[in-house]
Design an enzyme around this catalytic site. Structure first.
Site, PDB file in Angstrom:
ATOM      1  N   ARG A  48       0.808  -1.217   0.000  1.00 44.38           N
ATOM      2  CA  ARG A  48       0.000   0.000   0.000  1.00 44.38           C
ATOM      3  C   ARG A  48       0.846   1.273   0.000  1.00 44.38           C
ATOM      4  NH1 ARG A  48      -4.109   0.382  -2.341  1.00 44.38           N
ATOM      5  NH2 ARG A  48      -2.975   2.082  -3.303  1.00 44.38           N
ATOM      6  N   LYS A  81       4.187  24.689  -2.138  1.00 43.72           N
ATOM      7  CA  LYS A  81       2.840  24.160  -1.911  1.00 43.72           C
ATOM      8  C   LYS A  81       2.864  22.641  -2.102  1.00 43.72           C
ATOM      9  CE  LYS A  81       0.620  28.454  -3.341  1.00 43.72           C
ATOM     10  NZ  LYS A  81      -0.266  29.124  -4.326  1.00 43.72           N
ATOM     11  N   LYS A 132       7.631  38.724  -0.331  1.00 45.36           N
ATOM     12  CA  LYS A 132       6.271  38.720  -0.868  1.00 45.36           C
ATOM     13  C   LYS A 132       5.468  39.871  -0.271  1.00 45.36           C
ATOM     14  CE  LYS A 132       4.756  34.820  -2.279  1.00 45.36           C
ATOM     15  NZ  LYS A 132       4.109  33.480  -2.391  1.00 45.36           N
ATOM     16  N   GLU A 188       8.452  40.040  -5.036  1.00 44.94           N
ATOM     17  CA  GLU A 188       7.168  39.948  -5.726  1.00 44.94           C
ATOM     18  C   GLU A 188       6.610  41.350  -5.943  1.00 44.94           C
ATOM     19  OE1 GLU A 188       4.006  37.127  -4.192  1.00 44.94           O
ATOM     20  OE2 GLU A 188       3.190  39.059  -3.527  1.00 44.94           O
ATOM     21  N   ASP A 248       3.395  38.939 -10.028  1.00 46.88           N
ATOM     22  CA  ASP A 248       2.379  38.144  -9.342  1.00 46.88           C
ATOM     23  C   ASP A 248       0.980  38.466  -9.840  1.00 46.88           C
ATOM     24  OD1 ASP A 248       1.543  36.268  -7.351  1.00 46.88           O
ATOM     25  OD2 ASP A 248       0.884  37.951  -6.119  1.00 46.88           O
TER      26      ASP A 248
END
Length: 280
Positions: free
Chosen positions: A95, A130, A162, A192, A213
């Site tokens: 599995r 992510k 950012k 960014e 962005d």
């Protein structure tokens, strides 16, 4: 290339989670010799062929023979690899091995599809942070198998300023200046930008990379003309397999997409013991 030490450690954790106190279903036949095949149930790109043997080595006696290589296109019904060993070892690893093979092959296939749709060799498609907790090493490897590239592996992989960093510092000028005071000589600085004012301020401070962005391909192409040689550019924000073709020829060096790792359908793969009968 996968870090062997780290993947052995991760796979050990995954096996412990699944096994707990042992495989009750296979207990009557633990020493019985068996053999079987991992089989693709749909067409796709395979990734993770190192994983089965690493798992089996931690469980007992079994040998895995890969029949295709990572990155190879396969068709429905194709045998991906053969395993021979004791029932206890083969079944205990089944599995976890399938979960990883299916997930990584799905990422590799999605990446390859997006690279093909972009159809622009001047732009590198890169991943993001992510990723699934605990699986970043695996998932970023799968991106490279599919023809993509890796962005930062973590927060220490470079400085990325950012929107929240810019708000904290009071704008790109102050943020980049502060980052340069802290950065080591080999640490890249990326910033960014979301509007023309931020872009011009960033250009004036000469970071290593400027990220456009959430901008349209047309706006990116216009902004790209303002960026001098020596500063790399990246497009990011909402770029998926559905719209990536629109960014062909936009002029950036990189396109980053979180969907490479966080919006993926696993490739359907099964394991079948020799002599077993299963409806297709």
């Amino acid at each position: 290339m996968l870090n062997q030490f780290l993947i052995k450690q991760r796979i050990s954790e995954f096996l412990k989670e699944d096994l707990e106190f042992g495989d009750l279903s296979t207990a009557p036949w633990i020493d019985q010799p068996v053999s079987g095949y991992f089989i693709a149930k749909q067409a796709g790109i395979i990734c993770g062929q190192q994983i089965p043997q690493i798992a089996y080595d931690q469980l007992g006696k079994a040998d895995y023979l890969p029949l295709v290589k990572d990155g190879q296109q396969v068709t429905k019904g194709m045998q991906l690899g053969k395993v021979t060993g004791t029932a206890a070892t083969v079944f205990a690893g089944e599995r976890v091995i399938l979960n990883l093979l299916q997930h990584l092959s799905g990422i590799a296939g999605k990446t390859a599809g997006m690279v093909k749709r972009l159809a622009d060799d001047s732009i590198k498609l890169v991943d993001t942070r992510k990723t699934t907790p605990g699986l970043r090493l695996f998932e970023k490897y799968a991106v490279t198998v599919g023809g993509g590239y890796n962005h930062r592996f973590g927060l220490t992989g470079g400085i990325m300023l950012k929107d929240n960093h810019l708000a904290l510092a009071g704008g790109p000028t102050a943020a980049i200046a502060a980052a340069k005071r802290w950065a080591g000589p080999l640490t890249p600085i990326e910033v960014e930008v979301e509007n023309r004012q931020q872009l011009l301020a960033a250009i004036n401070q000469k970071p290593d990379v400027i990220m456009f962005d959430n901008q349209t391909p047309a706006m990116i192409a216009e902004w790209q003309k303002l960026v001098p040689a020596g500063i790399l550019t990246e497009a990011s924000g909402g770029i998926t397999d559905e719209n990536i073709a629109q960014y062909h020829g936009c002029g950036v060096d990189f396109i980053s997409s979180g969907s490479l790792t966080n919006d993926v359908k696993p490739l359907d793969i099964s394991f079948l013991l020799d002599g077993a009968i299963k409806n297709s």
